[in-house]
Design a protein around this motif. Sequence first.
Motif, PDB file in Angstrom:
ATOM      1  N   ARG A   9       0.835  -1.200   0.000  1.00  0.00           N
ATOM      2  CA  ARG A   9       0.000   0.000   0.000  1.00  0.00           C
ATOM      3  C   ARG A   9       0.864   1.242   0.000  1.00  0.00           C
ATOM      4  NH1 ARG A   9      -3.911   0.973   4.864  1.00  0.00           N
ATOM      5  NH2 ARG A   9      -2.406   2.563   5.481  1.00  0.00           N
ATOM      6  N   ALA A  12       1.635   4.148   3.147  1.00  0.00           N
ATOM      7  CA  ALA A  12       1.300   3.661   4.482  1.00  0.00           C
ATOM      8  C   ALA A  12       2.433   3.969   5.446  1.00  0.00           C
ATOM      9  CB  ALA A  12       1.048   2.155   4.438  1.00  0.00           C
ATOM     10  N   ALA A  14       2.956   4.578   9.964  1.00  0.00           N
ATOM     11  CA  ALA A  14       2.394   4.805  11.302  1.00  0.00           C
ATOM     12  C   ALA A  14       3.012   6.058  11.904  1.00  0.00           C
ATOM     13  CB  ALA A  14       2.691   3.600  12.189  1.00  0.00           C
ATOM     14  N   LEU A  20       2.053   0.021  12.094  1.00  0.00           N
ATOM     15  CA  LEU A  20       0.911  -0.547  11.384  1.00  0.00           C
ATOM     16  C   LEU A  20       1.102  -2.056  11.329  1.00  0.00           C
ATOM     17  CD1 LEU A  20       0.369   1.816   8.303  1.00  0.00           C
ATOM     18  CD2 LEU A  20      -0.791   1.850  10.505  1.00  0.00           C
ATOM     19  N   ASN A  22      -0.489  -5.782   9.979  1.00  0.00           N
ATOM     20  CA  ASN A  22      -1.439  -6.495   9.132  1.00  0.00           C
ATOM     21  C   ASN A  22      -2.478  -7.189  10.020  1.00  0.00           C
ATOM     22  OD1 ASN A  22      -2.638  -8.539   7.346  1.00  0.00           O
ATOM     23  ND2 ASN A  22      -0.986  -7.967   5.933  1.00  0.00           N
ATOM     24  N   GLU A  23      -3.724  -7.062   9.635  1.00  0.00           N
ATOM     25  CA  GLU A  23      -4.830  -7.581  10.449  1.00  0.00           C
ATOM     26  C   GLU A  23      -4.657  -9.052  10.817  1.00  0.00           C
ATOM     27  OE1 GLU A  23      -8.158  -7.575  12.692  1.00  0.00           O
ATOM     28  OE2 GLU A  23      -7.389  -5.780  11.670  1.00  0.00           O
ATOM     29  N   ARG A  26      -3.476  -9.931  14.376  1.00  0.00           N
ATOM     30  CA  ARG A  26      -4.261  -9.591  15.564  1.00  0.00           C
ATOM     31  C   ARG A  26      -4.388 -10.826  16.469  1.00  0.00           C
ATOM     32  NH1 ARG A  26      -7.947  -5.589  16.924  1.00  0.00           N
ATOM     33  NH2 ARG A  26      -7.946  -4.725  14.797  1.00  0.00           N
ATOM     34  N   ILE A  41      -1.412  -0.520  15.267  1.00  0.00           N
ATOM     35  CA  ILE A  41      -2.605  -0.083  14.548  1.00  0.00           C
ATOM     36  C   ILE A  41      -2.906  -1.157  13.511  1.00  0.00           C
ATOM     37  CG2 ILE A  41      -3.633   1.707  13.109  1.00  0.00           C
ATOM     38  CD1 ILE A  41      -1.526   3.646  14.243  1.00  0.00           C
ATOM     39  N   GLU A  43      -4.562  -2.995  10.444  1.00  0.00           N
ATOM     40  CA  GLU A  43      -5.203  -2.587   9.195  1.00  0.00           C
ATOM     41  C   GLU A  43      -5.263  -3.756   8.227  1.00  0.00           C
ATOM     42  OE1 GLU A  43      -4.178   0.960   7.304  1.00  0.00           O
ATOM     43  OE2 GLU A  43      -4.115   2.166   9.123  1.00  0.00           O
ATOM     44  N   ASP A  44      -6.264  -3.707   7.357  1.00  0.00           N
ATOM     45  CA  ASP A  44      -6.436  -4.761   6.357  1.00  0.00           C
ATOM     46  C   ASP A  44      -5.574  -4.533   5.133  1.00  0.00           C
ATOM     47  OD1 ASP A  44      -8.051  -6.875   7.199  1.00  0.00           O
ATOM     48  OD2 ASP A  44      -9.834  -5.636   7.054  1.00  0.00           O
ATOM     49  N   LEU A  46      -2.707  -3.861   3.896  1.00  0.00           N
ATOM     50  CA  LEU A  46      -1.248  -3.741   3.822  1.00  0.00           C
ATOM     51  C   LEU A  46      -0.631  -4.695   2.798  1.00  0.00           C
ATOM     52  CD1 LEU A  46      -0.161  -3.282   7.560  1.00  0.00           C
ATOM     53  CD2 LEU A  46      -0.688  -1.547   5.834  1.00  0.00           C
TER      54      LEU A  46
END
Length: 214
Positions: A9, A12, A14, A20, A22-23, A26, A41, A43-44, A46
Amino acid sequence: MDDVRTPVRAGAAAPYGQVLVNEKWRGSAIAQGFQGKIKPIFEDGLGLVDFHLSNQTCVLYISETDMVVGNSYKRKLVRFRKATSLRGIVLVEKTRISEQYFQSVQKFVVLELGMTLLPVAGHTEASQLLIQLVHEESKEHGHNPFRRKSRSNLAEPAVLAMVQQIPGVGKVKALALLQQFPSIHQLSNATTEELEVVVGRTIAQQIRTFFIQT
C-alpha cells in the motif's frame, strides 16, 4: 492469502512510536508483546507487508512453516521487491527445524534481493525486535534534523545486528565496516584487501567466508 491487487500500500506509515500491523497478526504473540511498549494499529490493506513502520520501512515475516512447506515465501518477497522501492526488513524464524533452510534463505534475501535479514527464534523475539526498531526510529525523529541527515536511517539497527552475526565482528567492528560499506550488498562484494584495511586480515577473511557460505 496475499492481496494480489495491492501488494504494497503506497503511503502507508504509522505515527512515530507506533506500528501498522497487518490484520492477520491480531491476537498473535507478536501483537500481544507490543502491549504497554508500542501502539499497534491493525489494518487490512497492507498487502504483502506484515508490519509497516513510520519511516516507510516495511517488515515481512517468514515463519518456520513458510520455509518447510515450499517456496511461496520467495514469490512473496520478489513481488514486494518489484512493487516498491521502500526499504524491506525480513524477519526469519531460525529454529532447529528451519536451520537447514536458513542459509539458502539468507542468500536469497540478502544477496539476490538486497534486503536486510534478521533471524528470530519465534514470535516473542520478533516482537522485542520490532519494539526496538520503533524505539530507535523515535530517537532518530527527536534529533536535530540537520544532524539527522548525516546519520543512517531506521534500517541501521537492523543492518548493524545482521553484520554482528558474522563471526568475530562485534558492535565496534560492525560500525566501522558500515561506515566504509554502508549496505549489506556493498559489504558482501568487498574484497579481502578492502576489508582488511578496516578490520584486519583475520576478520576480513572471516567476513569473506561468511558471505561465500551464505
